[in-house]
Design a protein around this motif. Sequence first.
Motif, short mmCIF file in Angstrom:
data_model
loop_
_atom_site.label_atom_id
_atom_site.label_comp_id
_atom_site.label_asym_id
_atom_site.label_seq_id
_atom_site.Cartn_x
_atom_site.Cartn_y
_atom_site.Cartn_z
N SER A 77 46.35 27.67 38.53
CA SER A 77 46.26 28.08 37.31
C SER A 77 46.35 29.53 37.08
N TYR A 94 45.85 21.90 30.48
CA TYR A 94 44.92 22.00 31.90
C TYR A 94 43.74 22.46 31.55
N THR A 96 40.08 24.02 34.48
CA THR A 96 39.84 24.19 35.91
C THR A 96 38.34 24.49 35.90
N LEU A 124 44.29 11.54 33.77
CA LEU A 124 44.57 12.78 34.03
C LEU A 124 44.78 13.17 35.58
N LEU A 160 41.83 21.75 39.42
CA LEU A 160 42.63 21.68 38.03
C LEU A 160 42.81 20.25 37.73
N GLN A 162 44.80 18.27 34.65
CA GLN A 162 45.85 18.48 33.88
C GLN A 162 46.33 17.29 33.08
#
Length: 374
Positions: A77, A94, A96, A124, A160, A162
């Motif tokens: 990230s 995304y 985190t 995701l 993360l 995304q």
Amino acid sequence: MLQTVHETSSDGVRTDRETDSREPHPLSLFEFWPGSIFYTPIVLYWIAMGLRYGDFSIPSAANPLIETGGLCGESKSGILDLAGPVARGWIAPYVTIMLRRNRKEGNAERLLAKIDARGLSFPLVVKPDIGCNGTGVKLVERREQLGAVLDSFPLGVRVLAQALARGPVEAGLFYMRDPGDPHGRITSITYKEAPVLHGDGQTSIRDLIARDSRTNLLPDIYLPRLRERLDTVPAPGEAVQLVFTGNHCKGSIFRNGCKDATEALTRRLDEIIGDVSEFHFGRIDVKADSVEALRAGEGFEIIELNGVGSEATHIWDSRTTLWEAYRAQFYHYRQAFRIGALNRARGWKTCGAYTMLRYWRKQRRLLALYPLND
């Protein structure tokens, strides 16, 4: 039967060669050699380059705003956060979260709040923020699955989440650009294919794997990921995707696509990567609507930006010779040292060999704790 094949090498040289048109062996000679064997000449080459430049960590200055230049232990990230408004428009969105120690039960709720605030929807992809070779990458289909997935990660690490890029074509684009030059070059393109087997209504997944010419050679890669389904018998024509993560060492099939490094795609990457602060060397992993769209520099979404630790992964095409693989590796690491030296001359500092070792040990420790990837 011989046919003429047109190829573009990792250093941009177009060549014609005659090759046998018959189906190649499913694996190359070196494709799954132990790393201690395959990478020994590369380590020796790195040492030689370090002696030449007087600093073994020169490549860390190739991308000076990334930890170790992206060699190891870098934040995924953190690299994506370097993107400006133009580049962000091409990156799959995304969020985190740091998995709190001793508060495991609240991690899913906290991440869901961020997911909703960002406007993301399921499915995701959840992956560790510090990772390598697809380790720990998980596909989360529904909200209800998120808690169990997060529970499989160690506490105290950042993960993360995304948006799942929908393009059917996954590719790795290796790109390098000299400091101060608005134009770069694509030195490698790799197409990544997840192996898919098809049921016949009679054969179990275990036996389908055993019968396939490639997968039967790699049971240690495929069987553990499908252990709960191995005795399932797929219906006639039913597709069984053996792996989700687009990484060679995790079972995906890589194909050399260097011939598709068009001027249009190069100029598009100039535009995008030119808006990522001080990123000069690495691989851009994307999903595209089609090969034609990618060649035109359109219709793709960036999944990750990888620094100097990334490879020109077309070398894992089973048709690549050992000499071609080493030539590509030596070329790219030579360029990493050269670009790092140019940035050092601009005043950027290298991280030092001790810091590289420290980040490598941290990454190695974390990789051992992550769950098996999908």
